[in-house]
Design a protein around this motif. Structure first.
Motif, PDB file in Angstrom:
ATOM      1  N   GLU A   1      -0.690  -6.148  14.650  1.00 17.54           N
ATOM      2  CA  GLU A   1       0.471  -5.739  15.443  1.00 17.54           C
ATOM      3  C   GLU A   1       1.094  -6.861  16.260  1.00 17.54           C
ATOM      4  O   GLU A   1       2.152  -6.682  16.852  1.00 17.54           O
ATOM      5  CB  GLU A   1       0.088  -4.578  16.380  1.00 17.54           C
ATOM      6  CG  GLU A   1      -0.225  -3.288  15.630  1.00 17.54           C
ATOM      7  CD  GLU A   1      -0.534  -2.120  16.544  1.00 17.54           C
ATOM      8  OE1 GLU A   1      -0.646  -2.347  17.769  1.00 17.54           O
ATOM      9  OE2 GLU A   1      -0.664  -0.993  16.032  1.00 17.54           O
TER      10      GLU A   1
ATOM     11  N   GLU B   1       0.854  -1.186   0.000  1.00 15.38           N
ATOM     12  CA  GLU B   1       0.000   0.000   0.000  1.00 15.38           C
ATOM     13  C   GLU B   1       0.892   1.239   0.000  1.00 15.38           C
ATOM     14  O   GLU B   1       1.847   1.333   0.785  1.00 15.38           O
ATOM     15  CB  GLU B   1      -0.924   0.035   1.231  1.00 15.38           C
ATOM     16  CG  GLU B   1      -1.800   1.294   1.243  1.00 15.38           C
ATOM     17  CD  GLU B   1      -2.885   1.315   2.320  1.00 15.38           C
ATOM     18  OE1 GLU B   1      -2.923   0.389   3.164  1.00 15.38           O
ATOM     19  OE2 GLU B   1      -3.709   2.252   2.294  1.00 15.38           O
TER      20      GLU B   1
ATOM     21  N   ASN C   1      -4.599   4.700  -2.391  1.00 16.18           N
ATOM     22  CA  ASN C   1      -5.822   5.245  -1.781  1.00 16.18           C
ATOM     23  C   ASN C   1      -6.401   6.366  -2.635  1.00 16.18           C
ATOM     24  O   ASN C   1      -5.674   7.249  -3.086  1.00 16.18           O
ATOM     25  CB  ASN C   1      -5.501   5.816  -0.392  1.00 16.18           C
ATOM     26  CG  ASN C   1      -5.124   4.740   0.597  1.00 16.18           C
ATOM     27  OD1 ASN C   1      -5.970   4.001   1.086  1.00 16.18           O
ATOM     28  ND2 ASN C   1      -3.826   4.625   0.874  1.00 16.18           N
TER      29      ASN C   1
ATOM     30  N   ASP D   1     -11.761  -0.147   1.534  1.00 16.21           N
ATOM     31  CA  ASP D   1     -10.875   0.173   2.661  1.00 16.21           C
ATOM     32  C   ASP D   1     -11.682   0.489   3.920  1.00 16.21           C
ATOM     33  O   ASP D   1     -12.829   0.917   3.832  1.00 16.21           O
ATOM     34  CB  ASP D   1     -10.036   1.395   2.261  1.00 16.21           C
ATOM     35  CG  ASP D   1      -8.782   1.575   3.106  1.00 16.21           C
ATOM     36  OD1 ASP D   1      -8.501   0.714   3.963  1.00 16.21           O
ATOM     37  OD2 ASP D   1      -8.089   2.585   2.907  1.00 16.21           O
ATOM     38  N   ASP D   2     -11.053   0.304   5.069  1.00 22.82           N
ATOM     39  CA  ASP D   2     -11.667   0.645   6.369  1.00 22.82           C
ATOM     40  C   ASP D   2     -13.034   0.008   6.527  1.00 22.82           C
ATOM     41  O   ASP D   2     -13.951   0.604   7.108  1.00 22.82           O
ATOM     42  CB  ASP D   2     -11.796   2.171   6.535  1.00 22.82           C
ATOM     43  CG  ASP D   2     -10.467   2.884   6.412  1.00 22.82           C
ATOM     44  OD1 ASP D   2      -9.424   2.215   6.496  1.00 22.82           O
ATOM     45  OD2 ASP D   2     -10.476   4.115   6.237  1.00 22.82           O
TER      46      ASP D   2
ATOM     47  N   PHE E   1       2.098  -3.435  11.482  1.00 24.13           N
ATOM     48  CA  PHE E   1       3.436  -3.245  12.029  1.00 24.13           C
ATOM     49  C   PHE E   1       4.091  -4.569  12.409  1.00 24.13           C
ATOM     50  O   PHE E   1       5.311  -4.668  12.456  1.00 24.13           O
ATOM     51  CB  PHE E   1       3.397  -2.317  13.258  1.00 24.13           C
ATOM     52  CG  PHE E   1       2.921  -0.914  12.975  1.00 24.13           C
ATOM     53  CD1 PHE E   1       2.796  -0.448  11.670  1.00 24.13           C
ATOM     54  CD2 PHE E   1       2.610  -0.038  14.016  1.00 24.13           C
ATOM     55  CE1 PHE E   1       2.362   0.857  11.400  1.00 24.13           C
ATOM     56  CE2 PHE E   1       2.181   1.256  13.763  1.00 24.13           C
ATOM     57  CZ  PHE E   1       2.056   1.702  12.456  1.00 24.13           C
TER      58      PHE E   1
ATOM     59  N   ARG F   1       3.306  10.798   2.445  1.00 23.93           N
ATOM     60  CA  ARG F   1       4.027  11.479   3.526  1.00 23.93           C
ATOM     61  C   ARG F   1       4.345  12.900   3.097  1.00 23.93           C
ATOM     62  O   ARG F   1       4.731  13.129   1.952  1.00 23.93           O
ATOM     63  CB  ARG F   1       5.337  10.733   3.843  1.00 23.93           C
ATOM     64  CG  ARG F   1       5.122   9.299   4.354  1.00 23.93           C
ATOM     65  CD  ARG F   1       4.483   9.297   5.727  1.00 23.93           C
ATOM     66  NE  ARG F   1       4.178   7.974   6.246  1.00 23.93           N
ATOM     67  CZ  ARG F   1       2.952   7.462   6.304  1.00 23.93           C
ATOM     68  NH1 ARG F   1       1.912   8.128   5.836  1.00 23.93           N
ATOM     69  NH2 ARG F   1       2.733   6.285   6.842  1.00 23.93           N
TER      70      ARG F   1
HETATM   71  P1  C2E Z   1      -5.546   3.740   5.442  1.00 24.53           P
HETATM   72  O1  C2E Z   1      -5.681   3.742   3.965  1.00 24.53           O
HETATM   73  O2  C2E Z   1      -6.521   2.931   6.213  1.00 24.53           O
HETATM   74  O3  C2E Z   1      -4.042   3.304   5.727  1.00 24.53           O
HETATM   75  C1  C2E Z   1      -3.654   2.511   6.800  1.00 24.53           C
HETATM   76  C2  C2E Z   1      -3.089   3.353   7.920  1.00 24.53           C
HETATM   77  O4  C2E Z   1      -2.809   2.509   9.031  1.00 24.53           O
HETATM   78  C3  C2E Z   1      -1.766   4.032   7.582  1.00 24.53           C
HETATM   79  O5  C2E Z   1      -1.721   5.272   8.283  1.00 24.53           O
HETATM   80  C4  C2E Z   1      -0.743   3.060   8.168  1.00 24.53           C
HETATM   81  O6  C2E Z   1       0.512   3.649   8.449  1.00 24.53           O
HETATM   82  C5  C2E Z   1      -1.453   2.648   9.423  1.00 24.53           C
HETATM   83  N1  C2E Z   1      -1.022   1.343   9.915  1.00 24.53           N
HETATM   84  C6  C2E Z   1      -0.607   0.258   9.211  1.00 24.53           C
HETATM   85  N2  C2E Z   1      -0.333  -0.779  10.015  1.00 24.53           N
HETATM   86  C7  C2E Z   1      -0.573  -0.361  11.270  1.00 24.53           C
HETATM   87  C8  C2E Z   1      -0.470  -1.009  12.562  1.00 24.53           C
HETATM   88  O7  C2E Z   1      -0.108  -2.163  12.712  1.00 24.53           O
HETATM   89  N3  C2E Z   1      -0.816  -0.242  13.644  1.00 24.53           N
HETATM   90  C9  C2E Z   1      -1.221   1.050  13.535  1.00 24.53           C
HETATM   91  N4  C2E Z   1      -1.519   1.717  14.648  1.00 24.53           N
HETATM   92  N5  C2E Z   1      -1.340   1.674  12.328  1.00 24.53           N
HETATM   93  C10 C2E Z   1      -1.017   0.978  11.214  1.00 24.53           C
HETATM   94  P2  C2E Z   1      -1.261   6.615   7.563  1.00 24.53           P
HETATM   95  O8  C2E Z   1      -0.125   6.342   6.622  1.00 24.53           O
HETATM   96  O9  C2E Z   1      -1.062   7.635   8.625  1.00 24.53           O
HETATM   97  O10 C2E Z   1      -2.492   7.007   6.673  1.00 24.53           O
HETATM   98  C11 C2E Z   1      -3.725   7.367   7.253  1.00 24.53           C
HETATM   99  C12 C2E Z   1      -4.814   7.483   6.207  1.00 24.53           C
HETATM  100  O11 C2E Z   1      -4.555   8.564   5.316  1.00 24.53           O
HETATM  101  C13 C2E Z   1      -4.932   6.258   5.321  1.00 24.53           C
HETATM  102  O12 C2E Z   1      -5.646   5.256   5.995  1.00 24.53           O
HETATM  103  C14 C2E Z   1      -5.669   6.837   4.140  1.00 24.53           C
HETATM  104  O13 C2E Z   1      -7.046   6.921   4.407  1.00 24.53           O
HETATM  105  C15 C2E Z   1      -5.112   8.242   4.073  1.00 24.53           C
HETATM  106  N6  C2E Z   1      -4.072   8.289   3.013  1.00 24.53           N
HETATM  107  C16 C2E Z   1      -2.761   7.957   3.077  1.00 24.53           C
HETATM  108  N7  C2E Z   1      -2.152   8.139   1.886  1.00 24.53           N
HETATM  109  C17 C2E Z   1      -3.111   8.599   1.040  1.00 24.53           C
HETATM  110  C18 C2E Z   1      -3.118   8.980  -0.357  1.00 24.53           C
HETATM  111  O14 C2E Z   1      -2.117   8.882  -1.084  1.00 24.53           O
HETATM  112  N8  C2E Z   1      -4.317   9.417  -0.864  1.00 24.53           N
HETATM  113  C19 C2E Z   1      -5.457   9.495  -0.117  1.00 24.53           C
HETATM  114  N9  C2E Z   1      -6.588   9.931  -0.691  1.00 24.53           N
HETATM  115  N10 C2E Z   1      -5.488   9.135   1.178  1.00 24.53           N
HETATM  116  C20 C2E Z   1      -4.335   8.687   1.753  1.00 24.53           C
END
Ligand code: C2E
Ligand code: MG
Ligand code: MG
Ligand code: MG
Length: 287
Positions: A235, A59, A113, A175-176, A254, A63
């Motif tokens: 995790e 995925e 995403n 997703d989600d 993670f 950042r």
């Molecule tokens: P998401 O698509 O549900 O991505 C998964 C999020 O969970 C990511 O956070 C990832 O770093 C985090 N994650 C993965 N494994 C674990 C784990 O074991 N434990 C915990 N606590 N967290 C974990 P991230 O990277 O902060 O992204 C948050 C959200 O931001 C994403 O949720 C997605 O909805 C959005 N996002 C990120 N990149 C993009 C993008 O390029 N475009 C769009 N439209 N949305 C994005």
């Protein structure tokens, strides 16, 4: 008296409104320069099949690192971009970059995403197709991640869009899953490849019967519909075992790997099999 209190409250409210609007403007301003300034990057997190912990895809996670604010998390800035047209610019950058990086991997897909606004844009299908053609990438190596919110507002139109994308060979992930307001009745209308169980349920699995029950029903539903089921936010080893029992087909989290840079992702893609720390003795890496 009441009037004055009222006024006081309004004034305080206005001040904090001003402040939050000013803050948003600064974020928006920063974001609008972010591409030009080279402040954006992608982190890649492996998606692992339960069999042999094979890395089947990554995925791409956006950042943003700025001089002004330091690193800013997507949950903070994506909603702001989503409320302006910036989301389209950022989304195009993400797609272009991830298609470029994908070419270094032997066979894995990249999971990108898309926010509701991107998905609903005019000619979304044509837009995506243009990108993969320009990069010479097979659509089957691109997974489009959308949330329930993106598709349940205008279900008929969304169903048509997904159908066309899937016809072209793109993979589609919801997703989600479980956090939106999807109707189980509607879900059969959508051309999907997999459901991603939201990490809040995985997180709760070991503590609450409710979360465990929800995970089990999502896995059941997915399998009954012939879909893959990816558990997000895995995790711990205990969660892997519980998810194996439930029948999830893929893991992400993670426990397997943090989101990593493109160089590390390329190495991991080449090795292809992840070794679960707790099972290192049993797992044999293929030559
Ligand atoms: P998401 O698509 O549900 O991505 C998964 C999020 O969970 C990511 O956070 C990832 O770093 C985090 N994650 C993965 N494994 C674990 C784990 O074991 N434990 C915990 N606590 N967290 C974990 P991230 O990277 O902060 O992204 C948050 C959200 O931001 C994403 O949720 C997605 O909805 C959005 N996002 C990120 N990149 C993009 C993008 O390029 N475009 C769009 N439209 N949305 C994005
Ligand atoms: Mg996602
Ligand atoms: Mg998710
Ligand atoms: Mg999320």
């Amino acid at each position: 008296d009441a009037k004055q209190n009222g006024r006081g409250i309004v004034r305080v409210f206005d001040d904090s409104m001003d402040e939050s609007i000013r803050f948003r403007r600064r974020i928006e301003g920063g974001l609008s320069q972010s591409i030009k300034k080279g402040e954006l990057s992608l982190a890649y997190q492996p998606i692992v099949a339960r069999e042999g912990f094979e890395v089947v895809g990554f995925e791409a996670l956006l950042r943003w690192n700025t001089d002004e604010f330091g690193p800013v998390l997507p949950d903070m800035f994506i909603p702001i971009a989503e409320e302006s047209n910036l989301i389209h610019e950022l989304g195009d950058w993400v797609l272009g970059e991830s298609l470029q990086v994908l070419k270094d991997w032997p066979g894995q897909y990249v999971s990108v995403n898309f926010s509701p606004r991107q998905f609903r844009r005019h000619n979304f299908v044509g837009h995506i197709l243009e990108f993969v053609q320009k990069h010479g990438v097979e659509p089957s190596r691109v997974q489009i991640e959308i949330t329930e919110t993106a598709i349940f507002d205008d279900a008929d139109r969304a169903a048509e869009t997904l159908y066309r994308l899937r016809q072209m060979g793109f993979r589609i992930a919801l997703d989600d899953f479980g956090t939106g307001y999807s109707s189980l009745y509607n879900i059969r209308k959508f051309a999907l490849d997999c459901l991603k169980i939201d990490r809040s349920f995985i997180d709760g699995m070991g503590r609450e019967r409710e979360s465990a029950a929800i995970v089990h029903s999502i896995v059941h539903l997915g399998r009954a519909l012939g879909l893959g089921v990816i558990a997000e936010g895995v995790e711990s080893e205990a969660q892997v075992q519980a998810l194996n029992l439930a029948g999830a087909s893929h893991f992400q989290g993670f426990h397997f790997s943090l989101p990593i840079g493109p160089e590390q992702a390329r190495e991991m893609a080449e090795i292809r099999y992840l070794v679960d720390p707790s099972q290192r003795e049993d797992v044999c890496l293929e030559p």
